[in-house]
Enzyme design. Structure first.
Site, mmCIF file in Angstrom:
data_model
loop_
_atom_site.group_PDB
_atom_site.id
_atom_site.type_symbol
_atom_site.label_atom_id
_atom_site.label_comp_id
_atom_site.label_asym_id
_atom_site.label_seq_id
_atom_site.Cartn_x
_atom_site.Cartn_y
_atom_site.Cartn_z
ATOM 1 N N SER A 15 36.369 54.063 35.204
ATOM 2 C CA SER A 15 36.668 54.275 33.791
ATOM 3 C C SER A 15 36.378 52.998 33.010
ATOM 4 C CB SER A 15 38.137 54.676 33.604
ATOM 5 O OG SER A 15 38.992 53.632 34.030
ATOM 6 N N SER A 140 39.472 37.624 30.723
ATOM 7 C CA SER A 140 39.931 38.015 29.390
ATOM 8 C C SER A 140 39.979 36.765 28.537
ATOM 9 C CB SER A 140 41.327 38.641 29.477
ATOM 10 O OG SER A 140 41.888 38.816 28.185
ATOM 11 N N TYR A 153 49.930 39.200 32.695
ATOM 12 C CA TYR A 153 48.474 39.379 32.577
ATOM 13 C C TYR A 153 47.782 38.044 32.326
ATOM 14 C CZ TYR A 153 44.071 41.319 30.695
ATOM 15 O OH TYR A 153 42.755 41.625 30.456
ATOM 16 N N LYS A 157 45.097 36.084 34.804
ATOM 17 C CA LYS A 157 43.745 35.787 34.319
ATOM 18 C C LYS A 157 43.483 34.278 34.297
ATOM 19 C CE LYS A 157 42.362 40.023 33.632
ATOM 20 N NZ LYS A 157 41.304 40.632 34.472
ATOM 21 N N THR A 188 39.084 50.688 25.155
ATOM 22 C CA THR A 188 39.201 51.427 26.416
ATOM 23 C C THR A 188 40.660 51.848 26.565
ATOM 24 O OG1 THR A 188 39.765 49.497 27.780
ATOM 25 C CG2 THR A 188 37.404 49.946 27.424
#
Length: 263
Positions: A15, A140, A153, A157, A188
């Site tokens: 995806s 990111s 997160y 990262k 997304t």
């Protein structure tokens, strides 16, 4: 770098960015290995590729980071080698630090960091033997500067940058390349699938993500960065300039992010 006659392995290919990337790369004369946990969705991506006969599906779970060696061996057997590994798989998080269970931090590190580096390390001897290989890591902008409600997160990262910068240094002699892609907001399902404080999915889109780059526009820019073998590429709208602001003044980027409507 050219993609023609290359074998490219993409994780998180069922995806979002991974799916769009697979479909776009399939237009080149290359072979693809598509991975994620979801075989049915991977098969659907394969059917949407320009040359499905040049596409192999290989399921994996990045959380199972202690068992990546046989997965890497299986990938190599599909077409006899792997030239490029695109580490795209991962999850995000949306919750205040004070409310977030340590289990959520652990899960983010297991999937986004440990799963990614374990897979990369499993493939590393193959790259060294061939004196050729290219790691592409989807990090990111949050791997360069942080924002509210993304502590786990951001931590995962940031860790990827430290590891892959070291890998690039150690294996320059082996002609192994590393490109770290730093997306800003891309439209997304990353926000919908993000984990909340108790580990459940957020389940809804946020305004910044919805107004982000179209995924096909993002993938076009990402492919250009890979072809140029860039060390790092910052891809987004206005938010990408935060990287340069952070370099100039950590205090200023703090003030700017504080004023933003990020949630």
């Amino acid at each position: 770098m050219k993609f023609e006659n290359k074998i490219i392995w993409i994780t998180g290919a069922s995806s979002g960015i991974g799916k769009a990337l697979a479909i776009e790369l399939s237009k080149y004369n290359c072979k693809l290995i598509l991975s994620s946990r979801r075989e049915e969705e991977l098969q659907d991506v394969k059917r949407n590729c320009s040359k499905p006969e040049n596409v192999e599906v290989l399921t994996l779970d990045l959380a199972d980071y202690l068992n990546m060696k046989p997965i890497a061996e299986s990938a190599i057997k599909r077409f006899g080698k792997v030239d490029i590994l695109i580490n795209n798989g991962g999850i995000s998080q949306r919750s205040p630090i004070i409310e977030t269970s340590i289990e959520v931090d652990k899960k983010l590190m297991e999937i986004d960091y440990l799963g990614t580096i374990a897979l990369s390390k499993a493939l590393l001897p193959h790259f060294v033997t061939n004196t050729s290989g290219h790691y592409v890591v989807v990090s990111s902008l949050m791997g360069k500067f942080s924002s509210h409600y993304r502590s786990a997160y951001c931590g995962a990262k940031h860790a990827l940058h430290g590891f892959f910068d070291a890998l690039r240094l150690e294996h320059d002699k082996d002609n192994i390349k590393v490109t770290i892609i730093c997306p800003g907001f891309v439209n997304t399902n990353v926000a919908r699938n993000a984990l909340t404080a108790d580990g459940t999915q957020q389940g809804y889109q946020d305004e910044m993500t919805e107004n982000g780059l179209d995924v096909d526009v993002f993938v076009s820019k990402m492919i250009k960065a890979i072809r140029k073998e860039k060390f790092e590429a910052y891809i987004g709208k206005f938010e990408k300039f935060g990287v340069f602001v952070k370099r100039l003044s950590p205090r200023l980027i703090h003030k700017l992010v504080m004023r933003s409507k990020v949630r």
